[in-house]
Design a protein around this motif. Structure first.
Motif, PDB file in Angstrom:
ATOM      1  N   ALA B 112     -54.828 -58.952 -38.734  1.00 38.72           N
ATOM      2  CA  ALA B 112     -55.526 -60.136 -39.324  1.00 38.72           C
ATOM      3  C   ALA B 112     -56.283 -59.679 -40.471  1.00 38.72           C
ATOM      4  O   ALA B 112     -56.096 -60.668 -41.502  1.00 38.72           O
ATOM      5  N   ALA B 113     -56.566 -58.685 -40.599  1.00 37.00           N
ATOM      6  CA  ALA B 113     -57.483 -58.361 -41.814  1.00 37.00           C
ATOM      7  C   ALA B 113     -56.393 -58.017 -43.030  1.00 37.00           C
ATOM      8  O   ALA B 113     -56.543 -58.422 -44.148  1.00 37.00           O
ATOM      9  N   GLY B 114     -55.163 -57.444 -42.707  1.00 41.29           N
ATOM     10  CA  GLY B 114     -54.065 -57.040 -43.680  1.00 41.29           C
ATOM     11  C   GLY B 114     -53.743 -58.390 -44.091  1.00 41.29           C
ATOM     12  O   GLY B 114     -53.296 -58.608 -45.162  1.00 41.29           O
ATOM     13  N   LYS B 115     -53.722 -59.480 -43.300  1.00 34.72           N
ATOM     14  CA  LYS B 115     -53.097 -60.775 -43.572  1.00 34.72           C
ATOM     15  C   LYS B 115     -53.940 -61.560 -44.533  1.00 34.72           C
ATOM     16  O   LYS B 115     -53.622 -62.094 -45.524  1.00 34.72           O
ATOM     17  N   ARG B 116     -55.263 -61.133 -44.238  1.00 37.36           N
ATOM     18  CA  ARG B 116     -56.515 -61.832 -45.158  1.00 37.36           C
ATOM     19  C   ARG B 116     -56.108 -61.245 -46.675  1.00 37.36           C
ATOM     20  O   ARG B 116     -56.355 -61.933 -47.497  1.00 37.36           O
ATOM     21  N   GLU B 117     -55.957 -59.857 -46.495  1.00 30.84           N
ATOM     22  CA  GLU B 117     -55.841 -59.147 -47.852  1.00 30.84           C
ATOM     23  C   GLU B 117     -54.563 -59.573 -48.704  1.00 30.84           C
ATOM     24  O   GLU B 117     -54.584 -59.904 -49.841  1.00 30.84           O
ATOM     25  N   MET B 118     -53.798 -59.919 -47.741  1.00 32.41           N
ATOM     26  CA  MET B 118     -52.296 -60.378 -48.482  1.00 32.41           C
ATOM     27  C   MET B 118     -52.415 -61.557 -49.227  1.00 32.41           C
ATOM     28  O   MET B 118     -52.269 -61.966 -50.283  1.00 32.41           O
ATOM     29  N   ARG B 119     -53.272 -62.767 -48.564  1.00 28.95           N
ATOM     30  CA  ARG B 119     -53.296 -63.999 -49.087  1.00 28.95           C
ATOM     31  C   ARG B 119     -54.376 -63.944 -50.090  1.00 28.95           C
ATOM     32  O   ARG B 119     -54.151 -64.898 -51.067  1.00 28.95           O
ATOM     33  N   ARG B 120     -55.426 -63.186 -50.197  1.00 29.50           N
ATOM     34  CA  ARG B 120     -55.999 -62.717 -51.464  1.00 29.50           C
ATOM     35  C   ARG B 120     -55.328 -62.209 -52.568  1.00 29.50           C
ATOM     36  O   ARG B 120     -55.714 -62.816 -53.546  1.00 29.50           O
ATOM     37  N   SER B 121     -54.465 -61.434 -52.172  1.00 26.50           N
ATOM     38  CA  SER B 121     -53.732 -60.663 -53.349  1.00 26.50           C
ATOM     39  C   SER B 121     -52.686 -61.576 -53.941  1.00 26.50           C
ATOM     40  O   SER B 121     -52.088 -60.853 -54.978  1.00 26.50           O
ATOM     41  N   VAL B 122     -52.117 -62.418 -53.180  1.00 25.83           N
ATOM     42  CA  VAL B 122     -50.643 -63.242 -53.691  1.00 25.83           C
ATOM     43  C   VAL B 122     -51.251 -64.546 -53.932  1.00 25.83           C
ATOM     44  O   VAL B 122     -51.647 -65.303 -53.216  1.00 25.83           O
ATOM     45  N   GLN B 123     -51.296 -65.031 -55.425  1.00 21.35           N
ATOM     46  CA  GLN B 123     -51.875 -66.190 -55.686  1.00 21.35           C
ATOM     47  C   GLN B 123     -50.578 -66.907 -56.404  1.00 21.35           C
ATOM     48  O   GLN B 123     -49.758 -66.515 -56.867  1.00 21.35           O
ATOM     49  N   ALA B 124     -50.889 -68.274 -56.785  1.00 23.87           N
ATOM     50  CA  ALA B 124     -50.004 -69.029 -57.347  1.00 23.87           C
ATOM     51  C   ALA B 124     -50.260 -69.910 -58.499  1.00 23.87           C
ATOM     52  O   ALA B 124     -51.433 -70.535 -58.557  1.00 23.87           O
ATOM     53  N   VAL B 125     -49.520 -70.128 -59.479  1.00 25.69           N
ATOM     54  CA  VAL B 125     -49.787 -71.188 -60.610  1.00 25.69           C
ATOM     55  C   VAL B 125     -48.614 -72.161 -60.554  1.00 25.69           C
ATOM     56  O   VAL B 125     -47.302 -71.515 -60.584  1.00 25.69           O
ATOM     57  N   PHE B 126     -48.845 -73.422 -60.709  1.00 29.18           N
ATOM     58  CA  PHE B 126     -47.894 -74.290 -60.412  1.00 29.18           C
ATOM     59  C   PHE B 126     -47.309 -74.959 -61.798  1.00 29.18           C
ATOM     60  O   PHE B 126     -48.146 -74.661 -62.867  1.00 29.18           O
ATOM     61  N   GLN B 127     -46.159 -75.537 -61.744  1.00 27.61           N
ATOM     62  CA  GLN B 127     -45.594 -75.967 -63.010  1.00 27.61           C
ATOM     63  C   GLN B 127     -46.412 -77.331 -63.691  1.00 27.61           C
ATOM     64  O   GLN B 127     -46.492 -77.204 -64.728  1.00 27.61           O
ATOM     65  N   ASP B 128     -46.816 -78.267 -62.750  1.00 29.25           N
ATOM     66  CA  ASP B 128     -47.229 -79.603 -63.434  1.00 29.25           C
ATOM     67  C   ASP B 128     -48.750 -79.412 -63.248  1.00 29.25           C
ATOM     68  O   ASP B 128     -49.449 -79.725 -62.292  1.00 29.25           O
ATOM     69  N   PRO B 129     -49.419 -79.267 -64.611  1.00 30.80           N
ATOM     70  CA  PRO B 129     -50.824 -79.149 -64.733  1.00 30.80           C
ATOM     71  C   PRO B 129     -51.527 -80.434 -64.279  1.00 30.80           C
ATOM     72  O   PRO B 129     -52.833 -80.524 -64.218  1.00 30.80           O
ATOM     73  N   TRP B 130     -50.581 -81.485 -64.198  1.00 31.32           N
ATOM     74  CA  TRP B 130     -51.345 -82.779 -63.767  1.00 31.32           C
ATOM     75  C   TRP B 130     -51.508 -83.120 -62.499  1.00 31.32           C
ATOM     76  O   TRP B 130     -52.138 -83.924 -62.031  1.00 31.32           O
TER      77      TRP B 130
END
Lengths: 360, 371
Positions: B112-130
C-alpha cells in the motif's frame, strides 16, 4: 534526411514539392485598402483589425501569420462580411473583389458573393459540418444556392465536387453522414463545399490544425492541386511557419490588428527585418537538425482594448529603445521591392538603414 | 524527499532494446490492451478485438524523456494511461499479459505504501489546457489539491508551496487567487505543469502538452519543460504527433503504428537514419522549417486502418503496395524488433532500408495516390 543538396539556391525556378512551377499570375483579384474592424466592448473600443491593406493575385497563396488575437481571423471574417453587428462594425476601408468594393453591396448581393466568389474553409471540420444532414445535403446546399440547380443535376455536381477533392467512391460517400467519415475525409468535404462554386478567392482558416501530419500533408497537397486547376487565390490563415514555408508565395505577419511585415516567402525567411517576424521564425522547432535552446518571445500578446499607444510590439521587443520612440505610431513602408515593414526604432534592428523613408 | 537506496531491478524481465541502466522509474514489458468490441456472447463467429496496444515494451530512465509518436489511434495515449494506472493491462484469461515495473517492482505486487509512492511519483499534464483545469476552483486550490490529499501540510503551508510552484513555472504567486478563465492558453498550461510538480514527482506523462498552443507559446512551454527536467532530474513520457517537438525534447523515441512499436531507440539515431518505411513517411510529411527545403514525400496508400482485428502478422502490411506484401516472412506472427544500429531497433520487415529495400518506389506521385 535533408542534406545540403536538397536546399536549392534562391531565385531559381523551383518545382516545390512536385506542385509544378508557380501558379501566380499578375491579375489582382482581391485587394484590401486600410480595412478597419472595431468591436465595442465594456472595456472600450477594440480595434481588432486596424488599417490592414494587402492584395492577392490570381493563383497566389498569401499566408497571414500571427498569434491568437492578432486579428488575422477577424480580417478574414470582415472580407466575408460575417462580423456580427453589434458589437462589431467595419469602421472603414475598402475590400475590392474583382474590381468592385464589396463593402458597398447590399446584403442580398453579398449572399451571392459569399460562398460564390469567395469561399471559406473553416478550422474544425466537425463543427463546420452539421451532424444531422448527409454529405449530399450539405455540399448540395451551396451548389443549389449559387448555381440554381436541383434534382439529378445537383446530385451530379455534388459527386463531381467530391471527386475533385479526391474522396474515393464519391457516389457512396455522398449518402454518408459526417460521423461516418474520418477526420481527413471530413476536412475534404468542407473543402468540397468551399470549391463547389469555383470561387476566385478561398480563405482557409487554419484548416489543418486538428489533423495528423500525414493527413495534413495530403490536404495541403490537395489545396495546391485545386489551386493549379482553378487558378483561385488562397488566403491561408495560420500561426505555423512550417505551413507558410510549404504552401505560401507571400506572407503577411500580423500583430495587434496591424501588419508588421509583408514580403515574398523566401525574403521573409532569409531576411526578416521586424523582431516579431524573427522571433516567430526562430521559435519553430526544426526537424532537420537537433536544435539548441529555442529562442522564445517573452510575454504575452497584448490585450487589444488596452494597446500601447505607439508601437504595440515595443514591450516585448528584445531591442534596447528610448521610451519616447515607443510612443511613435510606426508606418508600414516598402523598404525593398515588395518588402513592407512597419518601421519602428523599437522593433526593427536595421531602422537606421531605412530611416530616410519615414518622417519620424 | 525519498531515500536514495540502490534499487533492485532483478525482477524486471528483459526485452529487446531495453536495459536496466540509468535507474529506470518505469519499465514496461510486453503490455497489451485489447478491448472486446461486440459485447454480447457470440454463439456463432468470433469475438472482435480492438487491439489498442499490443506487446509494447520500453524503459523510462530517470532524467530522460521518451517520446511516443504516431498518428491518431496508434495507442500512444492508451499506453500512457496504463503507465499512470488509469487503465489496467489486458488479461489473457486469468493472468495479466505483460508487466509494468515501478523502480524494479511489479506494480501489482506493490505494498500500500509503495502504491502511494508510485502515485505521488507519476504525474500527468494533459493536452487541452481549457478543459483540464476546473473552472470553479482558484488556481491555488487547483495546485494544492494533490498536496491536501497526499501530505500532512497545513493550509498555510500549502498556499506557500503553491506560490513557490507558480513562481517556478514563470507565473506570479499572486495569480494564485485568480480563476483559470483569467489566463491565456500558455499560462494555463503552466498551471497544469505546476499542479503536476506539486508532489515532487519523478516522472511526468505529457500528453500532447503543446499541440493546442500557438507556435510562439510552444517554445516557451518546451523550454520550461526542459529547464524543469534539468533542475529536478525529471523523467518524461512525451506523447506527440509533431516530430519536430519529439526531436527537440526526447532522448529516446518509439514510433508506434496500430498499437505496435515499429521503430525504437535513440532519437538522434532514428532521425539521422530513419529505417522503417512508416518513420520515413512521417518524417517526409512533416512541415519544412524553410521554403527552400524540399523533401521527397512518401505517400502511403490509404489512411490508418481500424485497429479492430488488425492483421495477425505485421500490422503495417495493409499500408504497403500489394507486390511487396507477397514474400513477407511474418504473416501469422508479429515480427520481432531487430537491432540495426547503435541503440536503434526496428521491426523486421521487407519495407525498411536495412533489408536492402529501396524506399524510392514508395515515393508515389499524387496521381498514383488516387488509384
Amino acid at each position: 534526411m535533408v542534406n545540403k543538396s536538397d536546399i536549392k539556391k534562391n531565385g531559381e525556378s523551383v518545382d516545390r514539392d512536385g506542385f509544378g512551377p508557380s501558379t501566380v499570375q499578375d491579375e489582382v483579384v482581391l485587394e484590401l485598402k486600410n480595412l478597419q474592424t472595431h468591436f465595442t466592448t465594456k472595456w472600450g473600443t477594440v480595434k481588432a483589425c486596424d488599417g490592414v491593406s494587402y492584395a492577392v493575385k490570381k493563383g497566389e497563396t498569401l499566408g497571414v501569420v500571427g498569434e491568437s488575437g492578432s486579428g488575422k481571423s477577424v480580417t478574414a471574417l470582415s472580407i466575408m462580411r460575417l462580423i456580427q453587428s453589434p458589437p462589431g462594425m467595419i469602421a472603414g476601408g475598402e475590400v475590392i473583389l474583382n474590381g468592385r468594393n464589396i463593402l458597398e453591396l447590399s446584403e442580398k448581393e453579398m449572399t451571392k458573393v459569399r460562398g460564390g466568389e469567395i469561399s471559406m474553409i473553416l478550422q474544425d471540420p466537425m463543427q463546420a459540418l452539421n451532424p444531422v444532414f448527409d454529405i449530399n445535403n450539405q455540399v448540395g446546399e451551396a451548389i443549389g444556392i449559387h448555381q440554381k440547380v436541383k434534382g439529378k443535376t445537383r446530385w451530379n455536381k455534388v459527386v463531381d465536387a467530391l471527386r475533385k477533392v479526391r474522396i474515393p467512391a464519391p457516389e457512396m460517400r455522398a449518402r454518408d453522414y459526417p460521423h461516418q467519415l474520418s477526420g481527413g475525409m471530413r476536412q475534404r468535404v468542407v473543402g468540397a463545399i468551399g470549391i463547389s462554386s469555383n470561387p476566385s478567392v478561398i480563405i482557409a482558416d487554419e484548416p489543418t490544425t486538428s489533423l495528423d501530419v500525414t493527413i495534413q500533408a495530403a490536404y495541403l497537397r490537395l489545396l495546391k492541386q485545386i489551386q493549379s486547376e482553378t487558378g483561385a487565390a488562397i488566403i491561408f490563415i495560420t500561426h505555423d511557419f512550417g505551413i507558410v514555408a510549404k504552401m505560401c508565395d507571400r506572407v503577411a505577419v500580423m500583430y495587434a490588428g496591424r501588419i508588421v511585415e509583408m514580403a515574398d516567402v523566401r525574403e521573409i525567411f532569409n531576411n526578416p527585418l521586424h523582431e516579431y517576424t524573427k522571433a516567430l521564425i526562430g521559435s519553430v522547432t526544426k526537424l532537420e537538425e537537433k536544435t539548441g535552446r529555442l529562442p522564445q518571445i517573452e510575454g504575452q500578446p497584448p490585450l487589444l482594448y488596452n494597446l500601447p499607444p505607439g508601437d504595440a510590439f515595443a514591450p516585448r521587443s528584445p531591442l534596447k529603445y528610448d521610451e519616447k520612440d515607443a510612443l511613435i505610431r510606426p508606418e508600414l513602408v516598402e523598404v525593398e521591392q515588395d518588402h513592407f515593414v512597419q518601421l519602428s526604432r523599437c522593433s526593427v534592428a536595421d531602422f537606421d538603414k531605412y530611416k530616410d523613408k519615414v518622417s519620424y | 524527499m525519498t531515500t536514495e537506496e540502490k534499487k533492485d531491478y532483478s525482477k524486471v524481465g528483459s526485452a529487446v532494446g531495453c536495459s536496466n541502466d540509468g535507474d529506470p522509474i518505469i519499465q514496461v514489458r510486453n503490455i497489451r490492451k485489447w478491448y472486446q468490441v461486440n459485447k454480447s456472447i457470440p454463439i456463432f463467429g468470433k469475438v472482435d478485438w480492438l487491439k489498442a496496444v499490443d506487446d509494447v515494451s520500453f524503459d523510462v530512465p530517470a532524467g530522460k524523456t521518451i517520446g511516443l509518436v504516431g498518428e491518431s489511434g496508434c495507442g500512444k495515449t492508451t499506453t500512457a494511461k496504463m503507465v499512470l494506472g488509469l487503465e489496467n493491462p489486458s488479461t489473457d484469461g486469468e493472468t495479466e499479459v505483460g508487466e509494468i515495473f515501478f523502480q524494479g517492482e511489479n506494480v501489482n505486487d506493490l505494498t500500500a505504501a509503495g502504491k502511494r509512492e508510485m502515485r505521488r511519483s507519476v504525474q500527468a499534464v494533459f493536452q487541452d489546457p481549457w478543459s483540464s483545469l476546473n473552472p470553479r476552483m482558484r488556481v491555488n486550490t487547483i495546485i494544492s489539491e494533490p498536496l491536501e490529499i497526499n501530505t500532512t501540510m497545513t493550509k498555510k503551508e500549502r498556499d506557500v508551496r503553491a506560490g513557490d510552484l507558480l513562481a517556478e513555472v514563470g507565473l506570479n504567486p499572486y495569480q494564485g487567487n485568480l480563476y483559470p478563465h483569467e489566463f491565456s492558453g500558455g499560462q494555463r498550461q503552466r498551471i497544469g505543469i505546476a499542479r503536476a510538480l506539486a508532489l515532487n514527482p519523478k516522472l511526468i506523462v505529457l500528453d500532447e502538452p503543446v499541440s493546442a498552443l500557438d507556435v510562439s507559446i510552444r517554445a516557451q512551454i518546451m523550454n520550461l519543460l526542459v529547464d524543469l527536467q534539468n533542475e529536478h532530474d525529471l523523467a518524461y513520457i512525451l506523447i506527440a504527433h509533431n516530430l519536430a517537438t519529439v526531436r527537440y525534447m526526447c532522448h529516446r523515441t518509439a514510433v508506434m503504428y496500430l498499437g505496435v512499436v515499429q521503430e525504437y531507440g535513440d532519437t538522434e539515431e532514428i532521425f539521422a537514419h530513419p529505417t522503417h518505411l512508416y518513420t520515413n513517411a512521417l518524417i517526409s510529411a512533416a512541415l519544412p522549417s524553410h521554403p527552400d527545403i524540399e523533401r521527397d514525400e512518401i505517400v502511403l496508400p490509404g489512411e490508418v486502418v481500424s485497429p479492430v482485428n488488425p492483421p495477425a502478422g505485421d500490422v503495417f502490411m495493409t499500408r504497403t503496395p500489394l507486390p511487396v506484401r507477397k514474400n513477407h516472412k511474418y504473416t501469422k506472427e508479429r515480427p520481432p524488433l531487430i537491432e540495426v544500429g547503435k541503440d536503434h531497433y526496428v521491426v523486421e520487415t521487407p519495407w525498411s532500408t536495412v533489408t536492402g529495400h529501396d524506399l524510392s518506389e514508395f515515393r508515389l506521385s499524387v496521381d498514383q495516390e488516387m488509384k
